[in-house]
Scaffold this motif. Structure first.
Motif, PDB file in Angstrom:
ATOM      1  N   GLU A 131       0.810  -1.207  -0.027  1.00 44.11           N
ATOM      2  CA  GLU A 131       0.086  -0.039   0.047  1.00 44.11           C
ATOM      3  C   GLU A 131       0.992   1.116   0.005  1.00 44.11           C
ATOM      4  N   SER A 132       2.151   1.126   0.551  1.00 38.62           N
ATOM      5  CA  SER A 132       2.956   2.171   0.601  1.00 38.62           C
ATOM      6  C   SER A 132       4.264   2.081  -0.436  1.00 38.62           C
ATOM      7  N   ALA A 133       4.750   3.336  -0.821  1.00 38.74           N
ATOM      8  CA  ALA A 133       5.843   3.091  -1.641  1.00 38.74           C
ATOM      9  C   ALA A 133       6.586   4.451  -1.662  1.00 38.74           C
ATOM     10  N   GLU A 134       7.964   4.490  -1.099  1.00 38.10           N
ATOM     11  CA  GLU A 134       8.449   5.882  -1.289  1.00 38.10           C
ATOM     12  C   GLU A 134      10.174   5.592  -1.781  1.00 38.10           C
ATOM     13  N   ASP A 145      20.282  18.611 -10.622  1.00 35.73           N
ATOM     14  CA  ASP A 145      18.755  18.570 -10.657  1.00 35.73           C
ATOM     15  C   ASP A 145      18.489  17.427  -9.516  1.00 35.73           C
ATOM     16  N   ALA A 146      17.132  17.920  -8.959  1.00 33.76           N
ATOM     17  CA  ALA A 146      16.666  16.812  -7.881  1.00 33.76           C
ATOM     18  C   ALA A 146      14.895  17.014  -8.188  1.00 33.76           C
ATOM     19  N   PRO A 147      14.312  15.894  -8.219  1.00 32.69           N
ATOM     20  CA  PRO A 147      14.881  14.326  -7.939  1.00 32.69           C
ATOM     21  C   PRO A 147      15.676  14.044  -9.219  1.00 32.69           C
ATOM     22  N   SER A 148      16.445  12.942  -8.840  1.00 32.02           N
ATOM     23  CA  SER A 148      16.894  12.468 -10.157  1.00 32.02           C
ATOM     24  C   SER A 148      16.156  11.789 -11.164  1.00 32.02           C
ATOM     25  N   GLY A 149      16.573  11.769 -12.371  1.00 31.55           N
ATOM     26  CA  GLY A 149      15.729  11.219 -13.495  1.00 31.55           C
ATOM     27  C   GLY A 149      15.543   9.667 -13.225  1.00 31.55           C
ATOM     28  N   THR A 150      16.395   9.157 -12.409  1.00 31.70           N
ATOM     29  CA  THR A 150      16.089   7.769 -12.102  1.00 31.70           C
ATOM     30  C   THR A 150      14.916   7.396 -11.273  1.00 31.70           C
ATOM     31  N   ALA A 151      14.977   8.507 -10.379  1.00 26.18           N
ATOM     32  CA  ALA A 151      13.823   8.431  -9.238  1.00 26.18           C
ATOM     33  C   ALA A 151      12.569   8.847  -9.847  1.00 26.18           C
ATOM     34  N   THR A 152      12.625   9.911 -10.583  1.00 27.00           N
ATOM     35  CA  THR A 152      11.292  10.175 -11.335  1.00 27.00           C
ATOM     36  C   THR A 152      10.750   9.075 -12.307  1.00 27.00           C
ATOM     37  N   HIS A 153      11.693   8.257 -12.768  1.00 27.88           N
ATOM     38  CA  HIS A 153      11.082   7.350 -13.803  1.00 27.88           C
ATOM     39  C   HIS A 153      10.698   6.157 -12.841  1.00 27.88           C
ATOM     40  N   ARG A 195      21.958  14.852  -0.971  1.00 28.79           N
ATOM     41  CA  ARG A 195      23.155  15.371  -1.711  1.00 28.79           C
ATOM     42  C   ARG A 195      24.372  15.317  -0.763  1.00 28.79           C
ATOM     43  N   ALA A 196      25.351  14.401  -0.778  1.00 30.17           N
ATOM     44  CA  ALA A 196      26.483  14.560   0.016  1.00 30.17           C
ATOM     45  C   ALA A 196      27.649  13.848  -0.801  1.00 30.17           C
ATOM     46  N   ARG A 197      28.577  14.559  -0.400  1.00 34.00           N
ATOM     47  CA  ARG A 197      29.657  13.854  -0.795  1.00 34.00           C
ATOM     48  C   ARG A 197      30.083  12.465  -0.309  1.00 34.00           C
ATOM     49  N   GLY A 198      30.902  11.836  -1.226  1.00 34.37           N
ATOM     50  CA  GLY A 198      30.977  10.282  -0.925  1.00 34.37           C
ATOM     51  C   GLY A 198      30.276   9.565  -1.626  1.00 34.37           C
ATOM     52  N   HIS A 199      29.339  10.124  -2.236  1.00 37.24           N
ATOM     53  CA  HIS A 199      27.956   9.278  -2.950  1.00 37.24           C
ATOM     54  C   HIS A 199      28.436   9.315  -4.548  1.00 37.24           C
ATOM     55  N   VAL A 200      27.991   8.572  -5.322  1.00 38.70           N
ATOM     56  CA  VAL A 200      28.065   8.559  -6.661  1.00 38.70           C
ATOM     57  C   VAL A 200      26.512   8.655  -7.144  1.00 38.70           C
ATOM     58  N   ALA A 201      25.868   7.376  -7.226  1.00 39.19           N
ATOM     59  CA  ALA A 201      24.324   7.460  -7.797  1.00 39.19           C
ATOM     60  C   ALA A 201      23.862   5.999  -6.932  1.00 39.19           C
ATOM     61  N   HIS A 202      22.869   6.504  -6.020  1.00 34.77           N
ATOM     62  CA  HIS A 202      22.362   5.463  -5.074  1.00 34.77           C
ATOM     63  C   HIS A 202      20.678   5.366  -5.319  1.00 34.77           C
ATOM     64  N   GLN A 203      20.097   4.327  -4.944  1.00 33.34           N
ATOM     65  CA  GLN A 203      18.643   4.591  -4.874  1.00 33.34           C
ATOM     66  C   GLN A 203      18.140   3.517  -3.866  1.00 33.34           C
ATOM     67  N   GLU A 204      17.192   3.713  -3.095  1.00 33.80           N
ATOM     68  CA  GLU A 204      16.228   2.806  -2.206  1.00 33.80           C
ATOM     69  C   GLU A 204      14.966   2.897  -2.944  1.00 33.80           C
ATOM     70  N   VAL A 205      14.164   1.976  -2.835  1.00 30.96           N
ATOM     71  CA  VAL A 205      12.811   2.129  -2.991  1.00 30.96           C
ATOM     72  C   VAL A 205      11.966   1.127  -1.669  1.00 30.96           C
ATOM     73  N   VAL A 206      11.399   1.996  -0.869  1.00 29.77           N
ATOM     74  CA  VAL A 206      10.876   1.413   0.197  1.00 29.77           C
ATOM     75  C   VAL A 206       9.294   0.931   0.108  1.00 29.77           C
ATOM     76  N   ARG A 217      17.483  -2.025  -3.036  1.00 30.17           N
ATOM     77  CA  ARG A 217      18.366  -0.957  -3.052  1.00 30.17           C
ATOM     78  C   ARG A 217      19.372  -1.007  -4.346  1.00 30.17           C
ATOM     79  N   HIS A 218      19.672   0.053  -4.861  1.00 28.39           N
ATOM     80  CA  HIS A 218      20.993  -0.031  -5.841  1.00 28.39           C
ATOM     81  C   HIS A 218      21.861   1.127  -5.614  1.00 28.39           C
ATOM     82  N   ASP A 219      23.269   0.428  -5.853  1.00 27.00           N
ATOM     83  CA  ASP A 219      24.265   1.680  -5.751  1.00 27.00           C
ATOM     84  C   ASP A 219      25.180   1.399  -6.681  1.00 27.00           C
ATOM     85  N   SER A 220      25.492   2.485  -7.558  1.00 28.57           N
ATOM     86  CA  SER A 220      26.766   2.972  -8.341  1.00 28.57           C
ATOM     87  C   SER A 220      27.681   3.545  -7.683  1.00 28.57           C
ATOM     88  N   VAL A 221      28.898   2.656  -7.373  1.00 25.17           N
ATOM     89  CA  VAL A 221      29.944   3.478  -6.709  1.00 25.17           C
ATOM     90  C   VAL A 221      30.881   3.980  -7.555  1.00 25.17           C
TER      91      VAL A 221
END
Ligand SMILES: NC(=O)C1=CN([C@@H]2O[C@H](COP(=O)(O)OP(=O)(O)OC[C@H]3O[C@@H](n4cnc5c(N)ncnc54)[C@H](OP(=O)(O)O)[C@@H]3O)[C@@H](O)[C@H]2O)C=CC1
Ligand SMILES: O=C(O)C1=N[C@H](C(=O)O)C[C@H](O)C1
Length: 252
Positions: A131-134, A145-153, A195-206, A217-221
């Motif tokens: 019932e919930s997805a964030e 740009d925010a949100p990322s294109g990946t998150a929007t898609h 947005r924080a240093r130390g990151h490349v591109a990461h996403q969690e769908v909860v 979760r996916h991480d591009s390191v």
């Protein structure tokens, strides 16, 4: 007669950027591809057809990509686009341009990482059962740009799956809110951007349901993670006239 096929001639727009630099290296390293032209801000796009580019790769900025893309399509050059900012309206506009240029192919991919494509597919598959997805996306602080294109898609895919399953609005009793605390709303799905240093591109769908949660979760390191997808699109776009949106159909 030689059995060697000619290398595909590739041009890169945004070549000195973070992604452009990686793309140039990856094209240079591929025996079947030849890097023939690079263009950055302030340099003429005409360098691309002048160098005989068969395919152009664009990793620039959401505010300039449409002009670049239109120009290339008008010149009859195939394009692989990684730049973010592609709303459904923009995608529709590109489709219209291509209808007038039947031989030209364009691939637009919100994310060229194979793991990221799978993460979006898994999220789309899970969406109907919860019932919930964030979405929480985390990127380097130089991202414009925010949100990322990946998150929007991803949000669009989740919304589509929820609608198909007959799910209504997500439960949320929030009545008092500091602006932004619940993130941005994309097609009814909340998206939170870090947005924080130390990151490349990461996403969690909860996802949340009765008595359980699921996190995908996916991480591009490293930006090399995007290169197999970019090169796949470069090789395929020449034989796929029209618009290909997302990498999914190229992977199948
Ligand atoms: N689809 C995917 O898998 C991925 C997509 N991206 C997306 O790709 C885009 C680029 O990201 P990133 O490489 O990190 O960004 P960068 O800012 O590092 O690179 C952008 C480059 O484009 C150049 N540029 C700006 N305007 C123009 C123009 N009008 N013509 C030609 N070149 C121009 C910039 O030059 P200057 O610096 O001089 O302005 C810069 O060299 C973003 O939209 C990002 O979200 C990123 C990673 C993966
Ligand atoms: O700017 C980036 O870095 C990235 N941009 C793309 C996006 O907006 O989704 C893809 C990936 O997340 C990296």
């Amino acid at each position: 007669m030689s059995d060697q096929t000619e290398a595909l001639r590739v041009g890169v727009i945004g070549a000195r950027g973070r992604m452009g630099t990686e793309v140039c290296k990856a094209v240079d390293a591929a025996a079947d591809l030849e890097l023939v032209a690079t263009v950055d801000e302030g340099e003429p796009l005409s360098a691309l057809p002048d160098a005989g580019a068969d395919v152009v790769v664009d990793f620039t900025r959401p505010d300039v990509v449409m002009d670049n893309l239109r120009w290339c399509v008008d010149q009859g050059v195939h394009v692989v686009v990684g730049t973010s900012g592609f709303t459904p309206e923009r995608v529709g506009e590109v489709r219209e341009w291509l209808a007038a240029k039947p031989g030209v192919g364009v691939v637009i991919a919100p994310n060229f990482g194979i793991g990221a494509v799978l993460m979006m597919q898994f999220a789309a598959k899970a969406a109907r059962y919860f019932e919930s997805a964030e979405i929480i996306e985390l990127h380097h602080p130089n991202k414009v740009d925010a949100p990322s294109g990946t998150a929007t898609h991803t949000a669009e895919l989740i919304a589509e799956a929820r609608a198909a399953a007959g799910l209504g609005a997500q439960p949320d009793a929030t009545a008092q809110e500091l602006a932004g605390a619940r993130g941005a709303e994309v097609e009814g799905v909340r998206v939170h951007s870090i947005r924080a240093r130390g990151h490349v591109a990461h996403q969690e769908v909860v996802f949340g349901g009765e008595g359980e949660t699921l996190t995908v979760r996916h991480d591009s390191v490293d930006r090399v993670s995007f290169m197999p997808g970019v090169l796949l699109a470069v090789r395929k776009v020449v034989e796929r006239p029209g618009l290909t949106h997302g990498l999914d159909s190229l992977l199948d």
